[in-house]
Design an enzyme around this catalytic site. Structure first.
Site, mmCIF file in Angstrom:
data_model
loop_
_atom_site.group_PDB
_atom_site.id
_atom_site.type_symbol
_atom_site.label_atom_id
_atom_site.label_comp_id
_atom_site.label_asym_id
_atom_site.label_seq_id
_atom_site.Cartn_x
_atom_site.Cartn_y
_atom_site.Cartn_z
ATOM 1 N N GLY A 1 -5.263 2.530 8.140
ATOM 2 C CA GLY A 1 -5.639 1.179 7.703
ATOM 3 C C GLY A 1 -7.135 0.919 7.741
ATOM 4 C CE LYS B 1 -18.059 -3.275 5.691
ATOM 5 N NZ LYS B 1 -17.358 -2.059 6.097
HETATM 6 N N1 HSE Z 1 -12.934 -0.012 4.583
HETATM 7 C C1 HSE Z 1 -13.797 -0.601 5.531
HETATM 8 C C2 HSE Z 1 -14.361 0.477 6.417
HETATM 9 C C3 HSE Z 1 -13.043 -1.615 6.342
HETATM 10 O O1 HSE Z 1 -13.844 1.587 6.401
HETATM 11 O O2 HSE Z 1 -15.345 0.233 7.120
HETATM 12 C C4 HSE Z 1 -13.906 -2.468 7.209
HETATM 13 O O3 HSE Z 1 -14.792 -3.246 6.461
#
Ligand code: HSE
Length: 411
Positions: A179, A197
């Protein structure tokens, strides 16, 4: 004063379910999930069906719901939901980095105009409380640089390959199973998620709002055993690293690249799905924030903290955005890279200022972020792997172009 909070939730995937678990165990917060809007009503859920709806307006227009928590992975659908919620004067907590990267300016304005709070700690670096730290703790300190590992899936994959000899495809499948990965994992391994980000953190670190397309990024999708071999020879690790670097005259350079880093680097030993942020203040110098960057519970914990903050009407002050001189993005930064390419034609499109080492199919040399941005499509089409060696310096554009002309024989 703290109040009871009635939540309308959008999405019940890894983070939505993580939030549900985290909320159940929270001792100090009086909050309840009243309704959950989902896309697929046929999926089996761990809650009774009375909680679920597929009608967004049923949640948004319910006057008894005072907080919208948006945890879906469709950025455009999330945009419509959040915009409507803010216009209705509701507070919103979101984890949607792509949506925020593209629309933060407009959403901040809507928040200011209609009075709700828009909080999104979970959008950046999972459980690490970086946004509020930047807003509150570093509010009056000018930052020299913010950098770090912002994507848990890529870091997990790099760790599995280099530490446990797992193959790339198997490591990616594990990141999906656990997940960590996005529904479209290209966003993780292609470096997009990290870049979204970085766009959010550039706002809170420097007061700079830019569109993702203005920033150069590369991911780990084309990494091969040759690259790990080189890293091993140099006694280095490869990490996917984002940088926001302050230049003179209120300019900031932003980039996302795999980076070859040595044992003395604060990110060297950051493994698995951990994220880490290095904040370099004018006075505080370097500080490292480390924690789980992906997964239902760590991300749910960041959402929980935002929900709690809405109970005392907390809003980001956007202090760096609102105070002082306006900042500008500047891609005029010289950067030393290791480039492994498939067709030498790539070199015709990527100017180098200096070449430190070159052999068939690979080069270590200094180019610029601007040049990388211009060559982005060529690099992608070639499935080239490119990594920074960590050496950077401001540069005059003219010099690069001169060198480029010399190199490819254009006069
Ligand atoms: N897909 C993202 C990661 C989830 O692997 O960091 C968290 O933002």
């Amino acid at each position: 004063m703290k109040k009871n909070i009635r939540i309308g939730l959008f999405g019940f995937g890894a983070v939505g379910q993580g939030l549900y678990d985290v909320l159940k165990k929270s001792e100090g917060l009086s909050a309840s999930i009243e309704k959950i809007c989902i896309k697929d009503p046929t999926k089996s859920r761990k809650l009774p069906s009375k909680y679920f709806t597929t009608e967004a307006n049923e949640v948004l227009e319910d006057k008894s719901i005072d907080l919208i928590v948006e945890l879906i992975d469709d950025a455009e659908a999330a945009y419509t939901i959040i915009k409507k919620a803010l216009i209705l004067g509701k507070s919103v907590v979101s984890a949607n980095k792509k949506l925020l990267a593209y629309h933060q300016k407009e959403l901040i304005q809507l928040q200011n105009e209609y009075g709700g709070s828009l909080l999104y700690e979970a959008s950046s670096c999972g459980g690490i409380p970086i946004i509020r730290t930047l807003e509150e703790y570093y509010d009056n300190e000018s930052l020299r640089q913010i950098s770090g590992i912002f994507n848990g899936s890529s870091n997990y994959i790099l760790s599995q390959i280099s530490q446990k000899n797992v193959g790339y495809a198997a490591a990616l499948a594990e990141a999906q199973e656990k997940g960590f990965a996005e529904s479209d994992p290209t966003l993780d391994v292609g470096g997009y998620d990290t870049k979204y980000k970085l766009c959010i953190l550039a706002n809170h670190s420097f007061g700079l709002i830019v569109q993702p397309e203005e920033i150069f990024h590369a991911g780990i999708a084309h990494i091969s055993s040759l690259d790990f071999k080189l890293a091993k020879q140099r006694k280095q690790h490869i990490k996917l690293v984002a940088h926001g670097y302050k230049l003179p005259n209120h300019r900031v350079a932003l980039w996302v690249l795999p980076e070859l880093i040595g044992a003395d680097h604060p990110l060297y030993a950051v493994e698995e799905e951990n994220n880490a942020v290095v904040v370099e203040g004018a006075f505080s110098d370097k500080q490292l924030f480390l924690g789980k960057g992906a997964g239902g519970h760590p991300t749910g914990s960041a959402v929980l903290s935002d929900i709690s903050a809405t109970t005392y009407d907390y809003k980001y002050g956007y202090k760096k955005l609102n105070f002082g001189t306006s900042k500008k993005l500047d891609n005029n930064l010289a950067i030393e890279v290791y480039l492994r390419y498939n067709s030498p034609k790539v070199l015709e499109h990527l100017p180098f200022l200096e070449v430190a080492d070159e052999e068939a199919g690979r080069v270590i040399g200094t180019t610029t972020l601007e040049a990388l941005l211009n060559a982005k499509q060529v690099l992608e089409n070639d499935k080239a792997f490119i990594a920074s060696t960590g050496k950077i310096s401001p540069v005059k554009q003219q010099k690069v172009l001169t060198q480029f002309r010399k190199r490819v024989g254009v006069h």
